[in-house]
Design a protein around this motif. Structure first.
Motif, PDB file in Angstrom:
ATOM      1  N   LEU A   1       0.825  -1.206   0.000  1.00  0.00           N
ATOM      2  CA  LEU A   1       0.000   0.000   0.000  1.00  0.00           C
ATOM      3  C   LEU A   1       0.860   1.258   0.000  1.00  0.00           C
ATOM      4  CD1 LEU A   1      -2.885  -1.010   2.445  1.00  0.00           C
ATOM      5  CD2 LEU A   1      -3.041  -0.691  -0.027  1.00  0.00           C
ATOM      6  N   LYS A   2       1.989   1.216   0.688  1.00  0.00           N
ATOM      7  CA  LYS A   2       2.905   2.366   0.679  1.00  0.00           C
ATOM      8  C   LYS A   2       3.445   2.618  -0.727  1.00  0.00           C
ATOM      9  CE  LYS A   2       4.541   2.200   5.451  1.00  0.00           C
ATOM     10  NZ  LYS A   2       5.708   1.925   6.322  1.00  0.00           N
ATOM     11  N   ASP A   3       3.775   1.545  -1.436  1.00  0.00           N
ATOM     12  CA  ASP A   3       4.253   1.690  -2.813  1.00  0.00           C
ATOM     13  C   ASP A   3       3.156   2.276  -3.699  1.00  0.00           C
ATOM     14  OD1 ASP A   3       6.698   0.623  -2.082  1.00  0.00           O
ATOM     15  OD2 ASP A   3       6.219  -1.402  -2.806  1.00  0.00           O
TER      16      ASP A   3
ATOM     17  N   LYS B   1       0.342   7.098  -6.455  1.00  0.00           N
ATOM     18  CA  LYS B   1      -0.824   7.990  -6.494  1.00  0.00           C
ATOM     19  C   LYS B   1      -0.416   9.427  -6.175  1.00  0.00           C
ATOM     20  CE  LYS B   1      -3.926   4.667  -7.018  1.00  0.00           C
ATOM     21  NZ  LYS B   1      -4.563   4.411  -8.276  1.00  0.00           N
ATOM     22  N   LEU B   2       0.474   9.600  -5.199  1.00  0.00           N
ATOM     23  CA  LEU B   2       0.940  10.946  -4.862  1.00  0.00           C
ATOM     24  C   LEU B   2       1.699  11.565  -6.030  1.00  0.00           C
ATOM     25  CD1 LEU B   2       2.080  10.391  -1.171  1.00  0.00           C
ATOM     26  CD2 LEU B   2       0.185  11.837  -1.941  1.00  0.00           C
ATOM     27  N   ASN B   3       2.479  10.760  -6.726  1.00  0.00           N
ATOM     28  CA  ASN B   3       3.193  11.238  -7.904  1.00  0.00           C
ATOM     29  C   ASN B   3       2.201  11.628  -9.008  1.00  0.00           C
ATOM     30  OD1 ASN B   3       5.651  11.812  -9.299  1.00  0.00           O
ATOM     31  ND2 ASN B   3       5.282   9.962 -10.509  1.00  0.00           N
ATOM     32  N   ASP B   4       1.138  10.843  -9.165  1.00  0.00           N
ATOM     33  CA  ASP B   4       0.103  11.171 -10.153  1.00  0.00           C
ATOM     34  C   ASP B   4      -0.535  12.525  -9.851  1.00  0.00           C
ATOM     35  OD1 ASP B   4       0.576   8.768 -11.434  1.00  0.00           O
ATOM     36  OD2 ASP B   4      -1.254   7.783 -10.698  1.00  0.00           O
ATOM     37  N   VAL B   5      -0.846  12.757  -8.577  1.00  0.00           N
ATOM     38  CA  VAL B   5      -1.454  14.038  -8.185  1.00  0.00           C
ATOM     39  C   VAL B   5      -0.490  15.180  -8.473  1.00  0.00           C
ATOM     40  CG1 VAL B   5      -2.229  15.417  -6.207  1.00  0.00           C
ATOM     41  CG2 VAL B   5      -3.044  13.075  -6.480  1.00  0.00           C
ATOM     42  N   LYS B   6       0.777  14.982  -8.162  1.00  0.00           N
ATOM     43  CA  LYS B   6       1.788  16.013  -8.430  1.00  0.00           C
ATOM     44  C   LYS B   6       1.853  16.324  -9.933  1.00  0.00           C
ATOM     45  CE  LYS B   6       6.712  16.878  -8.077  1.00  0.00           C
ATOM     46  NZ  LYS B   6       8.008  16.223  -7.967  1.00  0.00           N
TER      47      LYS B   6
ATOM     48  N   LYS C   1      -6.760   2.424   4.854  1.00  0.00           N
ATOM     49  CA  LYS C   1      -6.432   0.991   4.903  1.00  0.00           C
ATOM     50  C   LYS C   1      -5.135   0.767   5.664  1.00  0.00           C
ATOM     51  CE  LYS C   1      -8.577  -0.508   0.568  1.00  0.00           C
ATOM     52  NZ  LYS C   1      -8.294  -1.010  -0.795  1.00  0.00           N
ATOM     53  N   CYS C   2      -4.138   1.624   5.407  1.00  0.00           N
ATOM     54  CA  CYS C   2      -2.849   1.496   6.099  1.00  0.00           C
ATOM     55  C   CYS C   2      -3.023   1.651   7.608  1.00  0.00           C
ATOM     56  CB  CYS C   2      -1.866   2.555   5.594  1.00  0.00           C
ATOM     57  SG  CYS C   2      -0.973   2.090   4.118  1.00  0.00           S
ATOM     58  N   GLU C   3      -3.808   2.622   8.019  1.00  0.00           N
ATOM     59  CA  GLU C   3      -4.023   2.847   9.449  1.00  0.00           C
ATOM     60  C   GLU C   3      -4.736   1.662  10.086  1.00  0.00           C
ATOM     61  OE1 GLU C   3      -2.714   5.188  11.385  1.00  0.00           O
ATOM     62  OE2 GLU C   3      -1.691   5.782   9.552  1.00  0.00           O
ATOM     63  N   GLU C   4      -5.702   1.102   9.383  1.00  0.00           N
ATOM     64  CA  GLU C   4      -6.426  -0.066   9.896  1.00  0.00           C
ATOM     65  C   GLU C   4      -5.474  -1.257  10.056  1.00  0.00           C
ATOM     66  OE1 GLU C   4      -9.766  -3.198   8.265  1.00  0.00           O
ATOM     67  OE2 GLU C   4      -9.894  -1.118   7.603  1.00  0.00           O
ATOM     68  N   LEU C   5      -4.641  -1.489   9.039  1.00  0.00           N
ATOM     69  CA  LEU C   5      -3.687  -2.593   9.099  1.00  0.00           C
ATOM     70  C   LEU C   5      -2.652  -2.372  10.198  1.00  0.00           C
ATOM     71  CD1 LEU C   5      -3.104  -3.288   5.295  1.00  0.00           C
ATOM     72  CD2 LEU C   5      -4.522  -4.589   6.882  1.00  0.00           C
ATOM     73  N   LYS C   6      -2.197  -1.139  10.341  1.00  0.00           N
ATOM     74  CA  LYS C   6      -1.205  -0.839  11.383  1.00  0.00           C
ATOM     75  C   LYS C   6      -1.801  -1.045  12.775  1.00  0.00           C
ATOM     76  CE  LYS C   6       1.720   2.311   8.770  1.00  0.00           C
ATOM     77  NZ  LYS C   6       2.186   3.690   8.612  1.00  0.00           N
ATOM     78  N   SER C   7      -3.078  -0.750  12.924  1.00  0.00           N
ATOM     79  CA  SER C   7      -3.751  -0.983  14.200  1.00  0.00           C
ATOM     80  C   SER C   7      -3.776  -2.475  14.531  1.00  0.00           C
ATOM     81  CB  SER C   7      -5.172  -0.424  14.141  1.00  0.00           C
ATOM     82  OG  SER C   7      -5.901  -0.798  15.271  1.00  0.00           O
ATOM     83  N   GLN C   8      -4.133  -3.282  13.544  1.00  0.00           N
ATOM     84  CA  GLN C   8      -4.131  -4.728  13.740  1.00  0.00           C
ATOM     85  C   GLN C   8      -2.721  -5.229  14.053  1.00  0.00           C
ATOM     86  OE1 GLN C   8      -5.948  -6.858  10.473  1.00  0.00           O
ATOM     87  NE2 GLN C   8      -7.604  -5.367  10.307  1.00  0.00           N
TER      88      GLN C   8
ATOM     89  N   GLU D   1      -8.606   8.230  -3.789  1.00  0.00           N
ATOM     90  CA  GLU D   1      -7.891   6.953  -3.721  1.00  0.00           C
ATOM     91  C   GLU D   1      -6.789   7.006  -2.665  1.00  0.00           C
ATOM     92  OE1 GLU D   1      -6.583   6.483  -7.754  1.00  0.00           O
ATOM     93  OE2 GLU D   1      -8.536   5.750  -8.437  1.00  0.00           O
ATOM     94  N   ILE D   2      -6.102   8.138  -2.570  1.00  0.00           N
ATOM     95  CA  ILE D   2      -5.050   8.319  -1.573  1.00  0.00           C
ATOM     96  C   ILE D   2      -5.636   8.231  -0.167  1.00  0.00           C
ATOM     97  CG2 ILE D   2      -3.492  10.056  -0.564  1.00  0.00           C
ATOM     98  CD1 ILE D   2      -2.842  10.886  -3.492  1.00  0.00           C
ATOM     99  N   SER D   3      -6.760   8.889   0.045  1.00  0.00           N
ATOM    100  CA  SER D   3      -7.403   8.841   1.363  1.00  0.00           C
ATOM    101  C   SER D   3      -7.806   7.421   1.724  1.00  0.00           C
ATOM    102  CB  SER D   3      -8.638   9.741   1.385  1.00  0.00           C
ATOM    103  OG  SER D   3      -8.277  11.074   1.202  1.00  0.00           O
ATOM    104  N   GLU D   4      -8.312   6.691   0.744  1.00  0.00           N
ATOM    105  CA  GLU D   4      -8.719   5.307   0.961  1.00  0.00           C
ATOM    106  C   GLU D   4      -7.514   4.432   1.320  1.00  0.00           C
ATOM    107  OE1 GLU D   4     -10.542   1.811  -1.840  1.00  0.00           O
ATOM    108  OE2 GLU D   4     -11.402   3.823  -2.074  1.00  0.00           O
ATOM    109  N   ILE D   5      -6.413   4.619   0.613  1.00  0.00           N
ATOM    110  CA  ILE D   5      -5.200   3.844   0.887  1.00  0.00           C
ATOM    111  C   ILE D   5      -4.664   4.171   2.280  1.00  0.00           C
ATOM    112  CG2 ILE D   5      -2.771   3.544   0.231  1.00  0.00           C
ATOM    113  CD1 ILE D   5      -3.693   3.905  -2.701  1.00  0.00           C
TER     114      ILE D   5
END
Length: 135
Positions: free
Chosen positions: A38-40, A45-50, A105-112, A98-102
């Motif tokens: 997800l980080k990759d 996605k951040l590069n796309d926005v830029k 997801k990362c925060e949810e996984l990190k919590s687990q 899409e960035i917000s969604e990712i």
């Protein structure tokens, strides 16, 4: 060979890993791999926005009467400036969602992962290492 007494390494004979513990370790590893993926994806996605922001800046200098080639799928279509700017803004908004969604997801996984990490460190202490090289 005789033991010199300098480093008396003993195998982890006192650490017994149950099937449930092994399942938790495996789950942690899968979650960690998913977070890395997800980080990759997030970097892309951040590069796309830029790139979209830079395109908007460049087009702000364009003449209103010019037809601008805009890539849709595998073909270019020619649009006027207003339509192209609208398309770029729509794509930017979509990418930001899409960035917000990712990120969610990362925060949810990190919590687990932190729950699993607390349990596993509580049980195995220094006999287990669950830290990333990046951290």
């Amino acid at each position: 060979m005789a033991n010199s007494g300098k480093g008396t390494f003993q195998p982890d004979s006192d650490v017994h890993i149950s099937y449930e513990d092994q399942q938790k370790i495996n789950k942690f590893a899968r979650l960690n791999a998913k977070v890395d993926d997800l980080k990759d994806e997030l970097k892309i996605k951040l590069n796309d926005v830029k790139n979209l922001e830079e395109a908007v800046e460049e087009l702000s200098l364009a003449d209103d009467t010019e037809k601008i080639p805009y890539l849709v799928g595998e073909v270019f279509i020619c649009q006027n400036l207003e339509d192209t700017m609208k398309s770029l803004e729509e794509n930017k908004t979509k990418r930001q969602a899409e960035i917000s969604e990712i990120e969610a997801k990362c925060e949810e996984l990190k919590s687990q992962m932190s729950e699993l990490k607390a349990h596993l460190y509580g049980k195995f202490g220094s006999h287990i290492n669950l830290e990333n090289e990046e951290d």
